[in-house]
Design a protein around this motif. Structure first.
Motif, mmCIF file in Angstrom:
data_model
loop_
_atom_site.group_PDB
_atom_site.id
_atom_site.type_symbol
_atom_site.label_atom_id
_atom_site.label_comp_id
_atom_site.label_asym_id
_atom_site.label_seq_id
_atom_site.Cartn_x
_atom_site.Cartn_y
_atom_site.Cartn_z
ATOM 1 N N LEU A 1 0.839 -1.197 0.000
ATOM 2 C CA LEU A 1 0.000 0.000 0.000
ATOM 3 C C LEU A 1 0.873 1.246 0.000
ATOM 4 O O LEU A 1 2.043 1.192 0.385
ATOM 5 N N ILE A 2 0.287 2.352 -0.427
ATOM 6 C CA ILE A 2 1.019 3.609 -0.470
ATOM 7 C C ILE A 2 0.104 4.742 -0.006
ATOM 8 O O ILE A 2 -1.116 4.656 -0.126
ATOM 9 N N ARG A 3 0.715 5.758 0.554
ATOM 10 C CA ARG A 3 -0.022 6.963 0.944
ATOM 11 C C ARG A 3 0.103 7.978 -0.178
ATOM 12 O O ARG A 3 1.156 8.095 -0.800
ATOM 13 N N TYR A 4 -0.939 8.727 -0.406
ATOM 14 C CA TYR A 4 -0.870 9.828 -1.362
ATOM 15 C C TYR A 4 -0.154 11.007 -0.718
ATOM 16 O O TYR A 4 0.614 11.706 -1.368
ATOM 17 N N GLN B 1 -3.068 8.980 9.127
ATOM 18 C CA GLN B 1 -2.296 8.566 7.959
ATOM 19 C C GLN B 1 -3.027 7.390 7.330
ATOM 20 O O GLN B 1 -3.240 6.368 7.975
ATOM 21 N N SER B 2 -3.424 7.559 6.092
ATOM 22 C CA SER B 2 -4.179 6.486 5.449
ATOM 23 C C SER B 2 -3.472 6.020 4.185
ATOM 24 O O SER B 2 -2.799 6.784 3.513
ATOM 25 N N TYR B 3 -3.628 4.752 3.892
ATOM 26 C CA TYR B 3 -3.033 4.141 2.707
ATOM 27 C C TYR B 3 -4.083 3.962 1.627
ATOM 28 O O TYR B 3 -5.272 3.834 1.893
ATOM 29 N N PRO C 1 -2.744 7.253 -6.456
ATOM 30 C CA PRO C 1 -3.495 6.025 -6.200
ATOM 31 C C PRO C 1 -4.967 6.304 -5.928
ATOM 32 O O PRO C 1 -5.320 7.362 -5.455
ATOM 33 N N GLN C 2 -5.783 5.346 -6.239
ATOM 34 C CA GLN C 2 -7.218 5.458 -6.010
ATOM 35 C C GLN C 2 -7.567 4.727 -4.715
ATOM 36 O O GLN C 2 -6.945 3.757 -4.366
#
Length: 142
Positions: A117-120, A128-130, A140-141
Protein backbone atom coordinates in the motif's frame (compact mmCIF):
# COMPACT_ATOMS: atom_id res chain seq x y z
CA UNK A 1 -0.72 27.92 0.04
CA UNK A 2 1.83 30.02 -1.80
CA UNK A 3 1.06 28.71 -5.27
CA UNK A 4 -1.64 29.54 -7.77
CA UNK A 5 -3.62 26.49 -8.80
CA UNK A 6 -1.40 25.87 -11.85
CA UNK A 7 1.87 26.04 -9.90
CA UNK A 8 1.81 22.93 -7.78
CA UNK A 9 5.16 22.16 -6.24
CA UNK A 10 5.86 19.26 -8.60
CA UNK A 11 4.86 21.30 -11.66
CA UNK A 12 7.19 24.10 -10.54
CA UNK A 13 10.07 21.69 -9.90
CA UNK A 14 9.59 20.07 -13.31
CA UNK A 15 9.89 23.51 -14.91
CA UNK A 16 13.08 24.06 -12.93
CA UNK A 17 14.48 20.79 -14.23
CA UNK A 18 13.66 21.73 -17.82
CA UNK A 19 15.35 25.10 -17.40
CA UNK A 20 18.45 23.47 -15.89
CA UNK A 21 18.64 21.12 -18.88
CA UNK A 22 18.29 24.08 -21.24
CA UNK A 23 20.96 25.99 -19.30
CA UNK A 24 23.45 23.21 -20.06
CA UNK A 25 22.85 23.84 -23.78
CA UNK A 26 22.42 27.62 -23.62
CA UNK A 27 24.01 29.10 -20.46
CA UNK A 28 21.68 32.04 -19.87
CA UNK A 29 21.69 33.02 -16.15
CA UNK A 30 17.96 33.80 -16.28
CA UNK A 31 17.34 30.06 -16.69
CA UNK A 32 18.65 29.50 -13.15
CA UNK A 33 16.24 31.87 -11.40
CA UNK A 34 13.38 29.42 -10.83
CA UNK A 35 15.75 26.81 -9.41
CA UNK A 36 17.41 29.36 -7.14
CA UNK A 37 13.97 30.55 -5.99
CA UNK A 38 12.86 26.97 -5.25
CA UNK A 39 16.04 26.15 -3.31
CA UNK A 40 15.85 29.39 -1.37
CA UNK A 41 12.22 28.77 -0.47
CA UNK A 42 12.86 25.19 0.64
CA UNK A 43 16.06 25.86 2.58
CA UNK A 44 15.88 29.45 3.86
CA UNK A 45 12.18 30.25 4.05
CA UNK A 46 10.65 27.18 5.77
CA UNK A 47 9.37 25.70 2.52
CA UNK A 48 10.53 22.20 3.49
CA UNK A 49 9.35 20.36 6.60
CA UNK A 50 11.51 18.45 9.06
CA UNK A 51 10.98 15.21 7.10
CA UNK A 52 12.02 16.90 3.87
CA UNK A 53 8.58 17.01 2.28
CA UNK A 54 7.05 20.14 0.83
CA UNK A 55 3.61 21.63 0.85
CA UNK A 56 0.02 21.00 1.66
CA UNK A 57 -2.37 19.63 -0.96
CA UNK A 58 0.38 19.74 -3.59
CA UNK A 59 1.02 23.49 -3.13
CA UNK A 60 4.05 25.23 -1.63
CA UNK A 61 3.62 26.35 1.96
CA UNK A 62 5.90 27.79 4.60
CA UNK A 63 3.73 27.14 7.65
CA UNK A 64 5.51 23.93 8.73
CA UNK A 65 2.14 22.20 9.12
CA UNK A 66 2.97 18.49 8.99
CA UNK A 67 -0.59 17.23 9.28
CA UNK A 68 -3.32 16.44 6.78
CA UNK A 69 -2.31 16.65 3.13
CA UNK A 70 1.39 17.16 3.76
CA UNK A 71 4.19 15.93 1.47
CA UNK A 72 2.40 14.62 -1.61
CA UNK A 73 4.25 11.64 -3.10
CA UNK A 74 4.59 12.99 -6.67
CA UNK A 75 6.05 16.22 -5.28
CA UNK A 76 8.48 14.12 -3.24
CA UNK A 77 9.72 12.35 -6.36
CA UNK A 78 10.10 15.64 -8.25
CA UNK A 79 12.01 17.07 -5.29
CA UNK A 80 14.44 14.17 -5.45
CA UNK A 81 14.92 14.53 -9.20
CA UNK A 82 15.40 18.30 -8.85
CA UNK A 83 17.97 17.93 -6.06
CA UNK A 84 19.79 15.28 -8.10
CA UNK A 85 19.98 17.73 -11.00
CA UNK A 86 21.24 20.48 -8.69
CA UNK A 87 23.84 18.09 -7.25
CA UNK A 88 25.08 17.15 -10.72
CA UNK A 89 25.10 20.82 -11.69
CA UNK A 90 26.84 22.24 -8.59
CA UNK A 91 28.49 19.27 -6.86
CA UNK A 92 27.11 20.59 -3.55
CA UNK A 93 27.02 17.62 -1.12
CA UNK A 94 24.17 19.25 0.82
CA UNK A 95 21.89 18.09 -1.97
CA UNK A 96 22.81 14.48 -1.19
CA UNK A 97 22.05 15.03 2.50
CA UNK A 98 18.65 16.47 1.60
CA UNK A 99 17.92 13.62 -0.79
CA UNK A 100 18.73 11.10 1.93
CA UNK A 101 16.38 12.85 4.36
CA UNK A 102 13.58 12.93 1.79
CA UNK A 103 14.04 9.28 0.78
CA UNK A 104 13.99 7.96 4.35
CA UNK A 105 11.38 10.25 5.88
CA UNK A 106 8.99 11.09 3.06
CA UNK A 107 9.37 8.63 0.17
CA UNK A 108 9.78 5.39 2.12
CA UNK A 109 7.34 6.61 4.77
CA UNK A 110 4.68 6.78 2.05
CA UNK A 111 4.86 3.00 1.59
CA UNK A 112 3.42 0.46 3.98
CA UNK A 113 5.93 -1.86 5.69
CA UNK A 114 4.78 -4.81 3.56
CA UNK A 115 5.11 -2.80 0.34
CA UNK A 116 1.52 -3.40 -0.75
CA UNK A 117 0.00 0.00 0.00
CA UNK A 118 1.02 3.61 -0.47
CA UNK A 119 -0.02 6.96 0.94
CA UNK A 120 -0.87 9.83 -1.36
CA UNK A 121 0.27 12.24 1.36
CA UNK A 122 2.80 11.62 4.13
CA UNK A 123 1.70 13.62 7.16
CA UNK A 124 4.03 13.78 10.14
CA UNK A 125 1.13 13.94 12.58
CA UNK A 126 -2.53 13.08 12.56
CA UNK A 127 -4.35 10.47 10.50
CA UNK A 128 -2.30 8.57 7.96
CA UNK A 129 -4.18 6.49 5.45
CA UNK A 130 -3.03 4.14 2.71
CA UNK A 131 -4.44 3.58 -0.75
CA UNK A 132 -4.09 0.54 -2.93
CA UNK A 133 -1.09 0.95 -5.23
CA UNK A 134 -1.56 0.96 -8.97
CA UNK A 135 1.78 0.93 -10.76
CA UNK A 136 0.66 2.98 -13.76
CA UNK A 137 -0.93 5.85 -11.83
CA UNK A 138 0.71 8.78 -10.13
CA UNK A 139 -2.20 9.26 -7.74
CA UNK A 140 -3.49 6.02 -6.20
CA UNK A 141 -7.22 5.46 -6.01
CA UNK A 142 -9.01 4.57 -2.78
Amino acid sequence: PLCPSLWTSYFYLQHCRCQLALYRIHPDPSLLRMSQRALNFMLARDGMSIIGGVGQSECWTDDQDGSGNHSETCATVYQLQFLSDIFCFTGNPRCGDLMERIIYNALWAAQSPDGRLIRYYTPVEGKQSYFRFYALQCSPQS
